[in-house]
Design an enzyme around this catalytic site. Sequence first.
Site, PDB file in Angstrom:
ATOM      1  CG  LEU A  75     -30.814 -20.163  61.833  1.00  0.00           C
ATOM      2  CD1 LEU A  75     -32.387 -20.460  62.637  1.00  0.00           C
ATOM      3  CD2 LEU A  75     -29.283 -19.563  62.911  1.00  0.00           C
ATOM      4  CG  ASP A  76     -35.369 -23.511  59.527  1.00  0.00           C
ATOM      5  OD1 ASP A  76     -35.384 -25.211  59.413  1.00  0.00           O
ATOM      6  OD2 ASP A  76     -36.426 -22.836  59.196  1.00  0.00           O
ATOM      7  NE  ARG A  77     -31.188 -24.183  52.323  1.00  0.00           N
ATOM      8  CZ  ARG A  77     -32.232 -22.349  51.268  1.00  0.00           C
ATOM      9  NH1 ARG A  77     -31.249 -21.746  50.574  1.00  0.00           N
ATOM     10  NH2 ARG A  77     -32.959 -22.234  50.771  1.00  0.00           N
TER      11      ARG A  77
END
Length: 179
Positions: free
Chosen positions: A39-41
């Site tokens: 899950l992207d930053r």
Amino acid sequence: MILIFNKPMNVLSQFTDEGKWPGLARYIDQPGVYAAGRLDRDSEGLLVLTDDGRLQARIANPKFKLPKTYWVQVEGVPDDVALQTLAAGVDLNDGRTRPAKARLIEPPDVWDRDPPIRVRKSVPDSWVELTISEGKNRQVRRMTAAVGHPTLRLVRVAIGPWSLGRLQPGEWITTTVRP
């Protein structure tokens, strides 16, 4: 072991910190578990972690087509054509996305984001629920941008049989539910 974690904004989907970005170790003290997928930053919400390598591969591998549901706050209000385009599949620079489910939703009851989204007084925003079955790099953001509605906030709320429920950012629970 399977953990359901609500990943806060600006936290990496890895255990080690990187530069100014904290990793999962600041929130999860369970040896031997690893994130099943990413899950992207700058995205928030559901991250599944497990100590089962086969399960981890099954969750992360797009060939198993495990559905992932997102609440996406976008610029503007997508019309039926934009929603149908999202559902049919969007042409991105790395290929066409698989068919998805897309619908407008009322603003969900979610925590305040830190930092808050940028607000433009002249441009309204709205929320879309988008369910995809693959995981191209930054796919949801690229899909909404491709139909003219850039993503302002992205919250993953479900992966297969797991959902975020009422977990607040930084909280996690264990579960016995398996796909």
